[in-house]
Every structure is written in C-alpha cells, then in structure tokens.
Design an enzyme around this catalytic site. Structure first.
Site, PDB file in Angstrom:
ATOM      1  N   LYS A 115    -116.811  40.299 -28.617  1.00 56.98           N
ATOM      2  CA  LYS A 115    -115.791  41.409 -28.569  1.00 56.98           C
ATOM      3  C   LYS A 115    -115.545  41.654 -27.136  1.00 56.98           C
ATOM      4  CE  LYS A 115    -115.913  43.641 -32.939  1.00 56.98           C
ATOM      5  NZ  LYS A 115    -115.831  44.745 -33.665  1.00 56.98           N
ATOM      6  N   LYS A 201    -114.146  33.677 -38.143  1.00 54.14           N
ATOM      7  CA  LYS A 201    -114.197  34.498 -39.388  1.00 54.14           C
ATOM      8  C   LYS A 201    -112.991  35.357 -39.767  1.00 54.14           C
ATOM      9  CE  LYS A 201    -116.218  38.663 -37.649  1.00 54.14           C
ATOM     10  NZ  LYS A 201    -117.240  39.909 -37.571  1.00 54.14           N
ATOM     11  N   LYS A 204    -110.280  41.862 -38.978  1.00 51.39           N
ATOM     12  CA  LYS A 204    -109.248  42.654 -38.732  1.00 51.39           C
ATOM     13  C   LYS A 204    -108.577  42.753 -37.231  1.00 51.39           C
ATOM     14  CE  LYS A 204    -112.347  45.657 -40.753  1.00 51.39           C
ATOM     15  NZ  LYS A 204    -112.983  46.992 -41.051  1.00 51.39           N
TER      16      LYS A 204
HETATM   17  P1  TYM Z   1    -117.101  45.430 -40.326  1.00 53.29           P
HETATM   18  O1  TYM Z   1    -116.323  46.864 -40.548  1.00 53.29           O
HETATM   19  O2  TYM Z   1    -116.581  44.589 -39.245  1.00 53.29           O
HETATM   20  O3  TYM Z   1    -117.152  44.987 -41.769  1.00 53.29           O
HETATM   21  C1  TYM Z   1    -117.686  45.547 -42.917  1.00 53.29           C
HETATM   22  C2  TYM Z   1    -118.325  44.694 -43.632  1.00 53.29           C
HETATM   23  O4  TYM Z   1    -117.517  43.489 -43.989  1.00 53.29           O
HETATM   24  C3  TYM Z   1    -118.160  42.298 -44.086  1.00 53.29           C
HETATM   25  N1  TYM Z   1    -117.349  41.306 -43.210  1.00 53.29           N
HETATM   26  C4  TYM Z   1    -117.370  40.034 -43.818  1.00 53.29           C
HETATM   27  N2  TYM Z   1    -117.932  39.473 -44.775  1.00 53.29           N
HETATM   28  C5  TYM Z   1    -117.855  38.230 -45.013  1.00 53.29           C
HETATM   29  N3  TYM Z   1    -116.609  37.355 -44.283  1.00 53.29           N
HETATM   30  C6  TYM Z   1    -115.985  38.063 -43.072  1.00 53.29           C
HETATM   31  N4  TYM Z   1    -114.782  37.408 -42.813  1.00 53.29           N
HETATM   32  C7  TYM Z   1    -116.144  39.372 -43.134  1.00 53.29           C
HETATM   33  N5  TYM Z   1    -115.713  40.189 -42.178  1.00 53.29           N
HETATM   34  C8  TYM Z   1    -116.609  41.188 -42.219  1.00 53.29           C
HETATM   35  C9  TYM Z   1    -119.176  42.727 -42.629  1.00 53.29           C
HETATM   36  O5  TYM Z   1    -120.300  41.953 -42.543  1.00 53.29           O
HETATM   37  C10 TYM Z   1    -119.469  44.089 -43.145  1.00 53.29           C
HETATM   38  O6  TYM Z   1    -120.691  44.271 -43.925  1.00 53.29           O
HETATM   39  N6  TYM Z   1    -120.906  47.267 -37.668  1.00 53.29           N
HETATM   40  C11 TYM Z   1    -120.473  46.992 -38.782  1.00 53.29           C
HETATM   41  C12 TYM Z   1    -120.393  48.297 -39.822  1.00 53.29           C
HETATM   42  C13 TYM Z   1    -121.477  49.246 -39.764  1.00 53.29           C
HETATM   43  C14 TYM Z   1    -122.742  49.126 -40.668  1.00 53.29           C
HETATM   44  C15 TYM Z   1    -123.687  49.866 -40.190  1.00 53.29           C
HETATM   45  C16 TYM Z   1    -122.821  48.158 -41.715  1.00 53.29           C
HETATM   46  C17 TYM Z   1    -121.827  50.380 -38.924  1.00 53.29           C
HETATM   47  N7  TYM Z   1    -123.171  50.651 -39.357  1.00 53.29           N
HETATM   48  C18 TYM Z   1    -124.915  50.068 -41.078  1.00 53.29           C
HETATM   49  C19 TYM Z   1    -124.118  48.306 -42.359  1.00 53.29           C
HETATM   50  C20 TYM Z   1    -125.050  48.956 -41.796  1.00 53.29           C
HETATM   51  C21 TYM Z   1    -118.998  46.414 -38.821  1.00 53.29           C
HETATM   52  O7  TYM Z   1    -118.273  46.524 -37.904  1.00 53.29           O
HETATM   53  O8  TYM Z   1    -118.609  46.065 -39.852  1.00 53.29           O
END
Ligand code: TYM
Length: 339
Positions: A115, A201, A204
């Site tokens: 990022k 991947k 967003k």
């Molecule tokens: P975020 O908002 O990027 O994504 C949310 C969830 O979606 C999954 N994900 C994917 N899985 C498979 N293929 C993809 N292309 C893909 N893109 C996203 C992510 O693995 C995630 O599970 N840091 C985290 C949010 C967060 C969090 C936490 C998660 C903050 N605190 C505590 C678990 C526990 C994030 O940015 O996810």
C-alpha cells in the site's frame, strides 16, 4: 468459540470480500448457536483513515457497508455488528499493545509494502501501525477464531505474536490476559483475483471497476464484467491440474466452483473442451442468480438510515461491555493506575 472479524468500509463489498470472508461470517453465525459461542463483526472505519480519504464518503460508506452485510445475511440480533469508532477500547488497546509490538515485526508486513509502494516516506504512521490496531480488534474480545481471506493471514500471525509476548512479559503463566486467535481461511476462495489481471487480488483499491464484481452491481453490469474478463485462447481442461500456469482461467473456474458450492474438478467435468465463449455466460448467469437477492435487500436497506444507525448503536453497546474486562486487565498488567 468467539468469532471476530472486520472489513474496511472503503467502497463497495466485492466478490473477493464475499467469497473470502463474509460468506464464512454468515455460515459461522448460523452454526454458532450449536457451538454455544458468539460472533462479532465490525466495520474497520479506524483503519480506513490510514489512507487518504474523504470524510463524507467514509461516513456514507460505513452505513452502506452495514446495509451490505445485513443483506448478505449478517443478523444484528444474533451477531454483534458495530463500527470501531463507537468503541474507543480498540484505540486504547492499540496504544497499550504498541509497547509490545516490535518495529521488526511491522517492517515485515507485506500489506504496508504494497500500500505504501514507492512512497514509503509519505505513507501515514497509521498505515504502518494498522496491524497493531488489527491485533487489538481481535484480542480485545478474546477471539478464538477469525474468518478472513488469505491476504490477512500475516496480520493474524502478528496478532498472535503480540498476544504471546504480552502474556509472557506481563502475566503470570496461569493467568494470561490474551487468547491466541486462529485464522479461518476458506480453502475454496482464499484469494479471488482481479478480472483484469490473474496475478493481482480482487481489490477495492484497484482503479478499474472492471477488475471486480461489486455486490451492488446490477445484472447487466455483472454480465458485462464477466464477458470482458481477461482470459486466454485455450479451451478448458478436464481437470484442475490443466489450469496450472493459466491464472485468469483458474480464477474464473474457481469463482464458478465457489459460487456453485462444488469443486473445480466438478465444474471442469461440465465444461471440459469448451472455450470461454460458452463458459463466461454460464458464470455470469450463476453470479446474477446468486447475487441478485443480496442486491435487492441491499438497495432496500440502504435507504433506511434510522435502522442502520440503530443497528450500529446497539452493536456498539454490546461490544463495549464485552471488551471492557480485557481492556481493564491489560491496563492493570502494565502497571497503569486508573482510579
Ligand atoms: P478488507 O476490508 O481489505 O477485506 C475484508 C475481508 O475480505 C477478504 N478479502 C478477500 N478474500 C479473498 N479474495 C480477495 N480478493 C479478497 N479481498 C479481500 C479479506 O481477507 C478480509 O477478510 N485489515 C482488514 C480488516 C480488519 C480485520 C480486523 C479483519 C481490521 N481489523 C480484525 C479481521 C480481524 C482489511 O483491510 O480487510
């Protein structure tokens, strides 16, 4: 069992989020009663400020994401659904854990490298320390299981390292403050890739909306995105091994299998020897069939601002209560005096 997971409310929920995480959240919520546990799902709005953002958009996206999660099947009466900003204990615990997390551990986080890109010096401090907040997110509630996509595995490992070091450094052996959480990563949809590039991947933050299927896309848009998805000129093989070295084809077949609830080999049995001219419309129709009920519920719910506010307020109240004992124990373990 205590299940905790989060999602950033930046833009739409896409198919990667859904197949990689949210679908598992719903399954775990639906099973949890028989396990006698509890589910907490939250919007990581505090994480969202680690990148440049528009405040009005963040507020709108937070509410939209609540509507999207409920539309996907998260039931705010059975699960605790909230946003971090209404539960100050997340930020407080992050500060306490900052004393335990090591620079070297954070330096290894690949998401920060991705990022921040070439602009490392210009990245926010929040982007660097974000994995510590993520550790606080789960440790605050004594999470035992954290359903996420594969890209979050490294952050979860860090949370375990932080918990372990804190317990070792500050707690008696028989009275650790933190539980070490286990990630739950779906084997069939750990990493859904971009429709435009099989090596990136689905995300967003990809500037091209054609790279992802949003859960809010209407049927025509879904069909068009699948039709335009990048592929190769070969026909589909008869078994999974034949997809090796063909990342775009593997991704589309993987999405089909995950959506249909079957294996890749089963999908290939039906499409072996066919080109994408036949496969893509079938995939588009399957996506439309599965996603349109979610889309309809979402469109209806997002109009109901009062209900969305009420869901978050109720969730925050419960989350505050649940997190309070762990936060107190962490302050105490560190020798911080609080009246
Ligand atoms: P975020 O908002 O990027 O994504 C949310 C969830 O979606 C999954 N994900 C994917 N899985 C498979 N293929 C993809 N292309 C893909 N893109 C996203 C992510 O693995 C995630 O599970 N840091 C985290 C949010 C967060 C969090 C936490 C998660 C903050 N605190 C505590 C678990 C526990 C994030 O940015 O996810």
């Amino acid at each position: 069992m205590r299940i905790v997971s989060g999602i950033q409310p930046t833009g739409n929920l896409h198919l990667g989020n859904y197949l990689g995480a949210i679908r598992n959240w719903v399954r775990m919520q639906d099973d949890i009663e028989s396990h006698g546990g509890q589910c907490l799902f939250f919007l990581a709005d505090l994480h969202a400020i680690s990148m440049p953002h528009d405040p009005a958009e963040l507020a709108a996206n937070t509410l939209e994401m609540v509507a999207a999660l409920v539309a996907c099947g998260i039931d705010p009466d059975r699960s605790i659904l909230f946003n971090q900003a209404q539960v100050p204990a997340h930020s407080e615990l992050q500060w306490l854990l900052n004393g335990t997390a090591r620079m070297g551990w954070l330096n290894r986080m690949t998401q920060f490298k991705d990022k921040s890109g070439k602009n490392r010096e210009g990245a926010s401090i929040a982007l660097f320390t974000y994995p510590v907040l993520q550790a606080a997110d789960v440790l605050l509630y004594q999470a035992t299981h954290v359903p996420v996509g594969e890209d979050q595995k490294q952050h979860l490992e860090l949370a375990r390292d932080i918990a372990q070091k804190f317990n070792n450094d500050f707690c008696p052996v028989d009275a650790p403050v933190f539980t070490l959480p286990d990630p739950i990563i779906p084997p069939d949809a750990a990493r859904i890739m971009s429709l435009r590039d099989g090596s990136a991947k689905m995300s967003k933050s990809d500037p091209s909306d054609m790279s992802r299927i949003n859960l809010t896309d209407d049927a025509d848009t879904v069909m068009q995105k699948v039709r335009k998805a990048r592929t190769d000129p070969e026909v589909l093989p008869s078994e999974a091994a034949g997809l090796e070295g063909r990342p775009e084809a593997a991704n589309l077949v993987g999405i089909y299998a995950a959506m249909a609830g079957t294996g890749v080999d089963d999908v290939l049995k039906d499409f072996a020897g066919e080109g994408f001219g036949k496969f893509k419309p079938a995939l588009g129709e399957l996506l439309v069939e599965k996603l349109s009920p979610i889309n309809e519920r979402f469109v209806e719910l997002k109009q109901d601002r009062e209900q969305l506010d009420a869901i978050l307020a109720k969730g925050a109240l419960k989350a505050r209560d649940l997190g309070a004992p762990t936060l107190d124990a962490a302050y105490k373990a560190l020798g911080l005096v609080r009246g």
